[in-house]
Design a protein around this motif. Sequence first.
Motif, PDB file in Angstrom:
ATOM      1  N   ILE A   1       0.840  -1.199   0.000  1.00 38.70           N
ATOM      2  CA  ILE A   1       0.000   0.000   0.000  1.00 38.70           C
ATOM      3  C   ILE A   1       0.878   1.254   0.000  1.00 38.70           C
ATOM      4  O   ILE A   1       0.616   2.216  -0.722  1.00 38.70           O
ATOM      5  CB  ILE A   1      -0.936  -0.007   1.221  1.00 38.70           C
ATOM      6  CG1 ILE A   1      -1.964  -1.133   1.084  1.00 38.70           C
ATOM      7  CG2 ILE A   1      -1.646   1.340   1.373  1.00 38.70           C
ATOM      8  CD1 ILE A   1      -2.779  -1.378   2.331  1.00 38.70           C
ATOM      9  N   GLY A   2       1.928   1.239   0.805  1.00 38.69           N
ATOM     10  CA  GLY A   2       2.846   2.379   0.851  1.00 38.69           C
ATOM     11  C   GLY A   2       3.510   2.625  -0.490  1.00 38.69           C
ATOM     12  O   GLY A   2       3.663   3.790  -0.917  1.00 38.69           O
ATOM     13  N   MET A   3       3.893   1.550  -1.176  1.00 35.12           N
ATOM     14  CA  MET A   3       4.507   1.700  -2.497  1.00 35.12           C
ATOM     15  C   MET A   3       3.510   2.265  -3.499  1.00 35.12           C
ATOM     16  O   MET A   3       3.860   3.100  -4.344  1.00 35.12           O
ATOM     17  CB  MET A   3       5.037   0.344  -2.974  1.00 35.12           C
ATOM     18  CG  MET A   3       6.238  -0.155  -2.186  1.00 35.12           C
ATOM     19  SD  MET A   3       6.664  -1.878  -2.550  1.00 35.12           S
ATOM     20  CE  MET A   3       7.086  -1.765  -4.284  1.00 35.12           C
ATOM     21  N   ALA A   4       2.259   1.807  -3.413  1.00 37.09           N
ATOM     22  CA  ALA A   4       1.219   2.317  -4.303  1.00 37.09           C
ATOM     23  C   ALA A   4       0.985   3.806  -4.064  1.00 37.09           C
ATOM     24  O   ALA A   4       0.847   4.599  -5.012  1.00 37.09           O
ATOM     25  CB  ALA A   4      -0.075   1.532  -4.088  1.00 37.09           C
TER      26      ALA A   4
ATOM     27  N   LEU B   1      -6.759   5.874  -3.244  1.00 39.09           N
ATOM     28  CA  LEU B   1      -6.837   4.414  -3.145  1.00 39.09           C
ATOM     29  C   LEU B   1      -7.642   3.937  -1.935  1.00 39.09           C
ATOM     30  O   LEU B   1      -7.850   2.723  -1.778  1.00 39.09           O
ATOM     31  CB  LEU B   1      -5.421   3.825  -3.046  1.00 39.09           C
ATOM     32  CG  LEU B   1      -4.519   3.984  -4.264  1.00 39.09           C
ATOM     33  CD1 LEU B   1      -3.087   3.608  -3.919  1.00 39.09           C
ATOM     34  CD2 LEU B   1      -5.025   3.125  -5.413  1.00 39.09           C
ATOM     35  N   ASP B   2      -8.092   4.844  -1.083  1.00 41.69           N
ATOM     36  CA  ASP B   2      -8.699   4.443   0.187  1.00 41.69           C
ATOM     37  C   ASP B   2      -9.862   3.481   0.010  1.00 41.69           C
ATOM     38  O   ASP B   2      -9.941   2.439   0.684  1.00 41.69           O
ATOM     39  CB  ASP B   2      -9.174   5.676   0.969  1.00 41.69           C
ATOM     40  CG  ASP B   2      -8.012   6.476   1.549  1.00 41.69           C
ATOM     41  OD1 ASP B   2      -6.850   6.053   1.368  1.00 41.69           O
ATOM     42  OD2 ASP B   2      -8.268   7.522   2.167  1.00 41.69           O
ATOM     43  N   ALA B   3     -10.800   3.797  -0.873  1.00 38.03           N
ATOM     44  CA  ALA B   3     -11.980   2.943  -1.054  1.00 38.03           C
ATOM     45  C   ALA B   3     -11.580   1.563  -1.564  1.00 38.03           C
ATOM     46  O   ALA B   3     -12.139   0.539  -1.142  1.00 38.03           O
ATOM     47  CB  ALA B   3     -12.968   3.607  -2.015  1.00 38.03           C
TER      48      ALA B   3
ATOM     49  N   ALA C   1      -9.729  -5.313   1.712  1.00 38.61           N
ATOM     50  CA  ALA C   1      -9.668  -5.914   3.042  1.00 38.61           C
ATOM     51  C   ALA C   1     -10.999  -6.543   3.427  1.00 38.61           C
ATOM     52  O   ALA C   1     -11.045  -7.631   4.018  1.00 38.61           O
ATOM     53  CB  ALA C   1      -9.264  -4.860   4.059  1.00 38.61           C
ATOM     54  N   LEU C   2     -12.098  -5.871   3.082  1.00 41.60           N
ATOM     55  CA  LEU C   2     -13.423  -6.397   3.424  1.00 41.60           C
ATOM     56  C   LEU C   2     -13.683  -7.723   2.725  1.00 41.60           C
ATOM     57  O   LEU C   2     -14.142  -8.690   3.348  1.00 41.60           O
ATOM     58  CB  LEU C   2     -14.499  -5.375   3.030  1.00 41.60           C
ATOM     59  CG  LEU C   2     -15.938  -5.767   3.366  1.00 41.60           C
ATOM     60  CD1 LEU C   2     -16.118  -5.900   4.866  1.00 41.60           C
ATOM     61  CD2 LEU C   2     -16.914  -4.740   2.797  1.00 41.60           C
TER      62      LEU C   2
END
Length: 262
Positions: free
Chosen positions: A179-182, A196-198, A204-205
């Motif tokens: 996620i950090g790389m993205a 990218l939050d959604a 994860a869901l």
Amino acid sequence: MNEIKKAVIIGNGNVGSHLAIVLPKVGISVLQVANSATSLLSLNGSGDIYIIAVKDDAIESVYNEIIECLQQKRITNIHRKPSPQLVVHTSGGHTQLIPPSDALIRTGVLYFLQSFTKKFPLDFSQIPVCIEAQDADTEQALIQFAQKLSTKIEIVDSQKRGTLHLAAVFANNFANLMIGMAQDLLIENNLSAHLLDALILETALKATKMKTAWEAQTGPALRNDKKTMNRHKDLLQNGDEQVLALYESLSQMIRNKTEKNI
């Protein structure tokens, strides 16, 4: 064993600082939180449980000092009626502590299966607590203690806990790196990292609601969309070679898994 009512925490890092906050809320008195500047020989000797929340390579030395401290305080405090005291660690990767010959010191493990960050609130009731203990009596005491914090209690021995910890590294540490790389890619191209939050939350869901995360796998590697993957690799050509190699390796792993399941 008597009910655990008083705790001493050794370590004020991510795990220790959270425990120092949550234990009083469930009726456990925190007598002391020791940090690296605290002499362990000055520990409060009246605790029912001593929770070692330090890095793995320091656990053994801290444990030995705690035993020395408790035994010395028992000798000097002749008016205190001796009762068993528990010494546990919170590590996922470290094995169960070897119990001393001293019958008044019991050992165990309280592994909280969660990623802890200071000042980031957690709902302890939903955190699995993996317990290991030297005997059935100690195990029961730790279960009763853990039940004050969480609704999810598991008895897990050292070998299985090691596997669980490895799985947690993939699910949390490596996933967080991805996620950090993205986010870095977006920031480097003047885009908001939080676009990218959604997507992250949905990923994860699905991983937690479906039978396994493989059922939710999507993307160009799954489809064997070579044109898209080549465009992605072109975008990475002038960057970190490790990132390009990682893209290629992960894409191939997805292909292998897909072809195996066809």
